[in-house]
Design a protein around this motif. Structure first.
Motif, PDB file in Angstrom:
ATOM      1  N   UNK A   1       0.834  -1.209   0.000  1.00 32.76           N
ATOM      2  CA  UNK A   1       0.000   0.000   0.000  1.00 32.76           C
ATOM      3  C   UNK A   1       0.867   1.257   0.000  1.00 32.76           C
ATOM      4  N   UNK A   2       1.979   1.221   0.750  1.00 37.13           N
ATOM      5  CA  UNK A   2       2.878   2.379   0.801  1.00 37.13           C
ATOM      6  C   UNK A   2       3.540   2.626  -0.551  1.00 37.13           C
ATOM      7  N   UNK A   3       3.868   1.556  -1.274  1.00 39.62           N
ATOM      8  CA  UNK A   3       4.462   1.717  -2.609  1.00 39.62           C
ATOM      9  C   UNK A   3       3.449   2.354  -3.558  1.00 39.62           C
ATOM     10  N   UNK A   4       2.198   1.902  -3.478  1.00 39.60           N
ATOM     11  CA  UNK A   4       1.153   2.524  -4.298  1.00 39.60           C
ATOM     12  C   UNK A   4       0.992   3.997  -3.963  1.00 39.60           C
ATOM     13  N   UNK A   5       0.992   4.315  -2.661  1.00 38.83           N
ATOM     14  CA  UNK A   5       0.875   5.715  -2.230  1.00 38.83           C
ATOM     15  C   UNK A   5       2.065   6.538  -2.700  1.00 38.83           C
ATOM     16  N   UNK A   6       3.260   5.941  -2.681  1.00 37.47           N
ATOM     17  CA  UNK A   6       4.470   6.629  -3.151  1.00 37.47           C
ATOM     18  C   UNK A   6       4.343   6.985  -4.636  1.00 37.47           C
TER      19      UNK A   6
ATOM     20  N   UNK B   1      -8.039   5.232  -3.805  1.00 38.41           N
ATOM     21  CA  UNK B   1      -6.948   4.405  -3.290  1.00 38.41           C
ATOM     22  C   UNK B   1      -6.666   4.751  -1.832  1.00 38.41           C
ATOM     23  N   UNK B   2      -6.587   6.050  -1.533  1.00 42.42           N
ATOM     24  CA  UNK B   2      -6.301   6.447  -0.160  1.00 42.42           C
ATOM     25  C   UNK B   2      -7.476   6.180   0.763  1.00 42.42           C
ATOM     26  N   UNK B   3      -8.706   6.349   0.257  1.00 41.65           N
ATOM     27  CA  UNK B   3      -9.877   6.086   1.086  1.00 41.65           C
ATOM     28  C   UNK B   3     -10.024   4.609   1.418  1.00 41.65           C
ATOM     29  N   UNK B   4     -10.007   3.753   0.380  1.00 39.43           N
ATOM     30  CA  UNK B   4     -10.157   2.315   0.585  1.00 39.43           C
ATOM     31  C   UNK B   4      -8.909   1.734   1.237  1.00 39.43           C
ATOM     32  N   UNK B   5      -7.729   2.235   0.825  1.00 42.13           N
ATOM     33  CA  UNK B   5      -6.479   1.743   1.396  1.00 42.13           C
ATOM     34  C   UNK B   5      -6.404   1.968   2.891  1.00 42.13           C
ATOM     35  N   UNK B   6      -6.940   3.081   3.373  1.00 41.17           N
ATOM     36  CA  UNK B   6      -6.942   3.354   4.811  1.00 41.17           C
ATOM     37  C   UNK B   6      -7.761   2.313   5.567  1.00 41.17           C
ATOM     38  N   UNK B   7      -8.918   1.950   5.001  1.00 44.01           N
ATOM     39  CA  UNK B   7      -9.773   0.943   5.631  1.00 44.01           C
ATOM     40  C   UNK B   7      -9.065  -0.414   5.653  1.00 44.01           C
ATOM     41  N   UNK B   8      -8.418  -0.760   4.532  1.00 38.19           N
ATOM     42  CA  UNK B   8      -7.704  -2.036   4.453  1.00 38.19           C
ATOM     43  C   UNK B   8      -6.548  -2.059   5.452  1.00 38.19           C
TER      44      UNK B   8
ATOM     45  N   UNK C   1      -0.907   5.354   9.161  1.00 39.32           N
ATOM     46  CA  UNK C   1       0.234   6.251   9.018  1.00 39.32           C
ATOM     47  C   UNK C   1       1.340   5.616   8.176  1.00 39.32           C
ATOM     48  N   UNK C   2       1.523   4.300   8.326  1.00 39.98           N
ATOM     49  CA  UNK C   2       2.536   3.608   7.534  1.00 39.98           C
ATOM     50  C   UNK C   2       2.222   3.696   6.052  1.00 39.98           C
TER      51      UNK C   2
ATOM     52  N   UNK D   1       4.723  -2.467  -9.592  1.00 42.26           N
ATOM     53  CA  UNK D   1       5.244  -3.077  -8.365  1.00 42.26           C
ATOM     54  C   UNK D   1       4.179  -3.028  -7.262  1.00 42.26           C
ATOM     55  N   UNK D   2       3.513  -1.877  -7.126  1.00 39.96           N
ATOM     56  CA  UNK D   2       2.448  -1.760  -6.132  1.00 39.96           C
ATOM     57  C   UNK D   2       1.305  -2.717  -6.408  1.00 39.96           C
TER      58      UNK D   2
END
Length: 402
Positions: A8-13, A108-115, A130-131, A169-170
């Motif tokens: 998830x962090x790689x996708x956010x990056x 991505x950020x909305x659903x990713x936070x829940x996941x 936060x990670x 990669x993400x």
């Protein structure tokens, strides 16, 4: 922390990099397509408007499939959009690629936070979220300057190709590491939308639009401003963006630390300080040292508004935190689009490359005015409730006379 958070962090990056790297590449893109800098600024506006539309739309549609599958679909959109930008034969196709990539951003950020929160124990949820968002923060410190350097040294198309590879990669990381999660219960859209009838929710989102819009008015045109006005070389823009990213990182820490303690006073301070710094930037942009300091402060003060504004929206949108969160991400990007467009207008009108700073100062000052208005309304509401006889006697049975 589970390895799934790394995916998830790689996708956010990658998402953070593609959103902000465009500022350092505008002059080269404009030259290659034979368009003006203000026209090239539409690449910022188009991306931001795509987030505005995509965030609530894809968040609602995401309730129909599993969260893991939805995250994979979003990363797929992100990859396709960036590849389209890298290969675009014309400015119109380039703009289309930016919009396609932007559709993944908010959801991505909305659903990713829940996941992320669902991957860990209840007492570690905040740390997990936060990670994931560390990827976005690092994008502004590492990804954007590195992408700008690659774009200036090899070509801006290479930058977007590299970002697309990050998206792959993400995507593979999500497919491999994120566990299958059940499809969320379908949200009742009518109930979700009720939260938007609350004036405080709308005021908070308006503050988001204007406050962060003030940052983007200046930063969208940072490359021509620093090379043409401050006298920096084109290569120095990379390090100036590192400085901006560092300011964002520090501001985010500051906002996150104090938002729970004194939310509204923090907003008064950061929005007021941002308005002052942006106004002064029209003068400090003519000096290399002062210009660099201004960029650091704009990043710090601008991003210090993000945690309190997000918390303000969630606090006020009691019945619809998920949709409200996605819409607020869209609000940040609506501010970006508005500011980039207004900044381009004042440059095209002949006011010079420092004129967008005045636009930003006015937007930030307007956000401060809304914050003061919001607080005043909040103070009146309890007083009105206390003064109303119905508020006191509502729970007392009314005697019935025959």
């Amino acid at each position: 922390m589970p390895l799934a958070l790394l995916a998830l962090a790689i996708g956010a990056f990658g998402i953070g990099t593609t959103e902000f790297v465009i500022m350092g590449l505008l002059p080269g893109i404009a030259a290659d397509y034979g368009v003006s800098i203000p026209t090239a600024g539409l690449l910022v506006t188009g991306y931001a408007l795509g987030v505005v539309v995509g965030a609530p739309l894809l968040t609602v549609l995401g309730n129909k499939v599993s969260r893991k599958r939805m995250l994979m679909v979003l990363m797929g959109l992100f990859v396709v959009g960036n590849l389209l930008s890298a290969l675009a034969p014309s400015f119109g196709v380039m703009l289309t690629g930016r919009v396609v990539a932007s559709l993944a951003h908010g959801s991505f950020f909305g659903i990713g936070s829940v996941v992320a929160a669902g991957l860990v124990a209840p007492d570690k949820k905040a740390g997990a979220i936060a990670t994931m968002f560390t990827g976005l923060t690092l994008a502004n410190v590492v990804g954007v300057p590195l992408g700008t350097f690659i774009g200036q040294a090899i070509g801006w198309r290479t930058t977007f190709a590299v970002v697309a590879a990050l998206g792959v990669v993400g995507l593979l990381g999500i497919a491999r590491l994120v566990p299958a999660m059940p499809r969320p219960a379908g949200a009742r859209l009518r109930g979700e939308l009720k939260a938007f009838r609350n004036p405080q929710v709308l005021l908070a989102m308006a503050m988001t639009v204007l406050g962060f819009g003030g940052v983007f008015a200046a930063i969208t045109y940072i490359a021509p401003m620093m090379t043409e006005i401050a006298g920096y070389s084109e290569g120095a823009v990379t390090w100036l963006l590192v400085l901006f990213g560092t300011g964002m990182f520090l501001g985010n820490l500051l906002g996150g630390r104090f938002a729970d303690r004194a939310l509204m006073p923090l907003l008064y301070t950061t929005l007021g300080g941002l308005a002052v710094v942006l106004a002064l930037f029209t003068v400090t942009a003519h000096d290399k040292v002062l210009a660099a300091l201004s960029i650091l402060l704009v990043g710090a003060l601008g991003f210090a508004t993000v945690p309190p504004l997000q918390k303000r929206v969630l606090d006020q949108a009691h019945g619809a935190p998920t949709l409200a969160s996605a819409v607020n991400i869209g609000a940040f990007n609506l501010g970006n689009a508005l500011a980039a467009w207004l900044g381009g207008l004042v440059i095209a009108a002949g006011f010079g490359y420092t004129a967008p700073n005045w636009v930003g100062a006015i937007l930030a000052a307007a956000a401060l005015g809304l914050a003061l208005w919001s607080a005043a309304l909040e103070r009146r509401a309890p007083a009105a409730g206390a003064d109303a006889p119905e508020a006191v006697d509502a729970r007392v049975p009314t005697p019935v006379h025959h």
